[in-house]
Write a protein that holds these residues in place. Sequence first.
Motif, PDB file in Angstrom:
ATOM      1  N   GLU A 353       0.808  -1.218   0.000  1.00  9.32           N
ATOM      2  CA  GLU A 353       0.000   0.000   0.000  1.00  9.32           C
ATOM      3  C   GLU A 353       0.841   1.267   0.000  1.00  9.32           C
ATOM      4  OE1 GLU A 353      -3.974   0.544   0.427  1.00  9.32           O
ATOM      5  OE2 GLU A 353      -3.065  -0.679  -1.141  1.00  9.32           O
ATOM      6  N   TYR A 356       1.702   2.191  -3.544  1.00  9.88           N
ATOM      7  CA  TYR A 356       0.583   2.789  -4.278  1.00  9.88           C
ATOM      8  C   TYR A 356       0.237   4.183  -3.748  1.00  9.88           C
ATOM      9  CZ  TYR A 356       0.073  -1.889  -6.191  1.00  9.88           C
ATOM     10  OH  TYR A 356       0.313  -3.082  -6.827  1.00  9.88           O
ATOM     11  N   LYS A 374      -7.795   8.535  -1.529  1.00 13.71           N
ATOM     12  CA  LYS A 374      -8.473   7.350  -2.063  1.00 13.71           C
ATOM     13  C   LYS A 374      -9.826   7.664  -2.697  1.00 13.71           C
ATOM     14  CE  LYS A 374      -8.183   5.217   1.922  1.00 13.71           C
ATOM     15  NZ  LYS A 374      -8.295   4.163   2.961  1.00 13.71           N
ATOM     16  N   TYR A 381     -12.499   4.715  -2.184  1.00 14.51           N
ATOM     17  CA  TYR A 381     -12.200   3.289  -2.314  1.00 14.51           C
ATOM     18  C   TYR A 381     -11.488   2.768  -1.063  1.00 14.51           C
ATOM     19  CZ  TYR A 381     -13.595   3.868  -7.154  1.00 14.51           C
ATOM     20  OH  TYR A 381     -14.317   4.136  -8.295  1.00 14.51           O
ATOM     21  N   SER A 382     -11.465   1.463  -0.932  1.00 14.34           N
ATOM     22  CA  SER A 382     -10.992   0.849   0.312  1.00 14.34           C
ATOM     23  C   SER A 382      -9.480   0.824   0.430  1.00 14.34           C
ATOM     24  CB  SER A 382     -11.523  -0.594   0.426  1.00 14.34           C
ATOM     25  OG  SER A 382     -11.086  -1.376  -0.698  1.00 14.34           O
ATOM     26  N   SER A 383      -8.768   0.908  -0.667  1.00  9.91           N
ATOM     27  CA  SER A 383      -7.309   0.822  -0.607  1.00  9.91           C
ATOM     28  C   SER A 383      -6.689   1.746  -1.640  1.00  9.91           C
ATOM     29  CB  SER A 383      -6.842  -0.614  -0.841  1.00  9.91           C
ATOM     30  OG  SER A 383      -7.140  -1.035  -2.158  1.00  9.91           O
ATOM     31  N   CYS A 385      -4.369   0.786  -3.633  1.00 10.48           N
ATOM     32  CA  CYS A 385      -4.205  -0.022  -4.840  1.00 10.48           C
ATOM     33  C   CYS A 385      -5.451   0.069  -5.724  1.00 10.48           C
ATOM     34  CB  CYS A 385      -3.906  -1.474  -4.459  1.00 10.48           C
ATOM     35  SG  CYS A 385      -3.679  -2.587  -5.865  1.00 10.48           S
ATOM     36  N   ASP A 386      -6.630  -0.037  -5.111  1.00  7.18           N
ATOM     37  CA  ASP A 386      -7.867   0.069  -5.884  1.00  7.18           C
ATOM     38  C   ASP A 386      -8.003   1.446  -6.513  1.00  7.18           C
ATOM     39  OD1 ASP A 386      -8.435  -2.504  -5.125  1.00  7.18           O
ATOM     40  OD2 ASP A 386      -9.763  -1.924  -3.467  1.00  7.18           O
ATOM     41  N   THR A 387      -7.583   2.469  -5.794  1.00 12.53           N
ATOM     42  CA  THR A 387      -7.662   3.834  -6.329  1.00 12.53           C
ATOM     43  C   THR A 387      -6.765   3.982  -7.547  1.00 12.53           C
ATOM     44  OG1 THR A 387      -7.996   4.614  -4.054  1.00 12.53           O
ATOM     45  CG2 THR A 387      -7.503   6.271  -5.722  1.00 12.53           C
ATOM     46  N   GLU A 389      -5.961   1.639  -9.624  1.00 15.74           N
ATOM     47  CA  GLU A 389      -6.580   0.921 -10.741  1.00 15.74           C
ATOM     48  C   GLU A 389      -7.692   1.748 -11.370  1.00 15.74           C
ATOM     49  OE1 GLU A 389      -7.848  -2.903  -9.540  1.00 15.74           O
ATOM     50  OE2 GLU A 389      -5.835  -3.663  -9.110  1.00 15.74           O
ATOM     51  N   VAL A 390      -8.486   2.420 -10.531  1.00 20.45           N
ATOM     52  CA  VAL A 390      -9.575   3.246 -11.065  1.00 20.45           C
ATOM     53  C   VAL A 390      -9.026   4.404 -11.885  1.00 20.45           C
ATOM     54  CG1 VAL A 390     -11.476   4.767 -10.419  1.00 20.45           C
ATOM     55  CG2 VAL A 390     -11.156   2.598  -9.220  1.00 20.45           C
TER      56      VAL A 390
END
Length: 420
Positions: A353, A356, A374, A381-383, A385-387, A389-390
């Motif tokens: 994390e 990222y 995030k 978003y929860s992490s 990493c997900d942010t 990717e978005v």
Amino acid sequence: MDVVGQSDIQDRPDIIARIFHIKVHAFITFLKEDKTFGEVDAYLYTIEFQKRGLPHCHTLLWVTSPFKIRDAEDVDKYITAELPDFASEPALYRMVTTCMLHGPCGLLNVRAPCMQDMKCTKHFPRPFVSSTTFDENGYVRYRRRQGSYHTLGNGITIDNGYVVPYNKCLCSRFDAHINVEYCGWNMMIKYLFKYISKGVDRVRFTLQRSEIDCATSSSTTSNAVNEIKEFLDGRYICPHEASWRILNFPIHERHPTVQVLAVHLEGMQTTIFKENARLDTIIDIPTFGVTTLTEWFRNNQADTRGVNLTYTDYPSIYRWDTTAKAWIHRAITTKRTNTTIGRLAYVHPTAGELFYLRILLSHQKGCRSFSDIKTVHGRTYSSFCDTCEVLGLTGDDREWLRAFDEAASWATAAELRSLF
């Protein structure tokens, strides 16, 4: 009982490491309990091993304010660079003449190992000085008076110019070579980088074919060249250091009871907290947890002039005040005159994390909290990493290419291979 003789030094490095480890702890304990130089505020030591033999210890000692040296006369209370009186201090005289004499070198012995171009590389013999003084650069010149002489076993007579500075109490206590020097700021910085932070010995060597092999090989054969195998850079670890590491003894150690030790080097401040401090005590420190990132959040809440900037671009119109621990708006912010560049500390991709988060700090603007980092188009978003990717910052190996491009500008070959 296994007794180690002089001829067994290279044969029993395990015993040498254990004994030296005990002596180092006895030495540090004595400095704190005896208060040889005053009340110990902090200490830092490192163990160094050389190819030719035994380990030795480099130590930096800080004392509390009442015991700090204020003038040259205070140096004489702790450090001596003269031969002791044989009649009144026979034991100390024996120790100093056995362990604390340099050389002899110079005209007395032009073949001494320290001699280079007919001069001693350690600047011995030192000139006679009637009293201790500080030179214009802040270095101390210890008192070395004329009139004291000692005759070595080979008949050579030496004087105070060959005496290595020492402390009478430490030499009498440990009966060993213990060189003591007063460190001003200039010398302390030099000592930190030259001894305390010095790396291990390394050996550089090449592997190549012999002339016989080259002659017998076919001239028409084209062999691939492996530069890594042909050029190697390896560490040298002597048996004593290997034993030290096998026994899991520390190479470096600092004072465990120091509350806050601020060392200013090249404009950088490092704060060390004591290991046995209570968590609530550390949290109560006003500057605890205050970083450039947390103050970026806070400043975006109070000042809207920088909400259109990412964290890496923030120094373009703001500067960080290390004393106040706050971002200060710059007086000149035009693109033509401002050449400030913001740089983030490197984070390895395996950090998860944190890696990222570092990517997002170069893209998200005007954030007031970690949640804002995030958040994309109103959705949190929860992490991290997900942010990423978005936002399209990951998923197509671009983050790895970006990491390699950045590391290629400063990383060594070994670090690049590890990163790969």
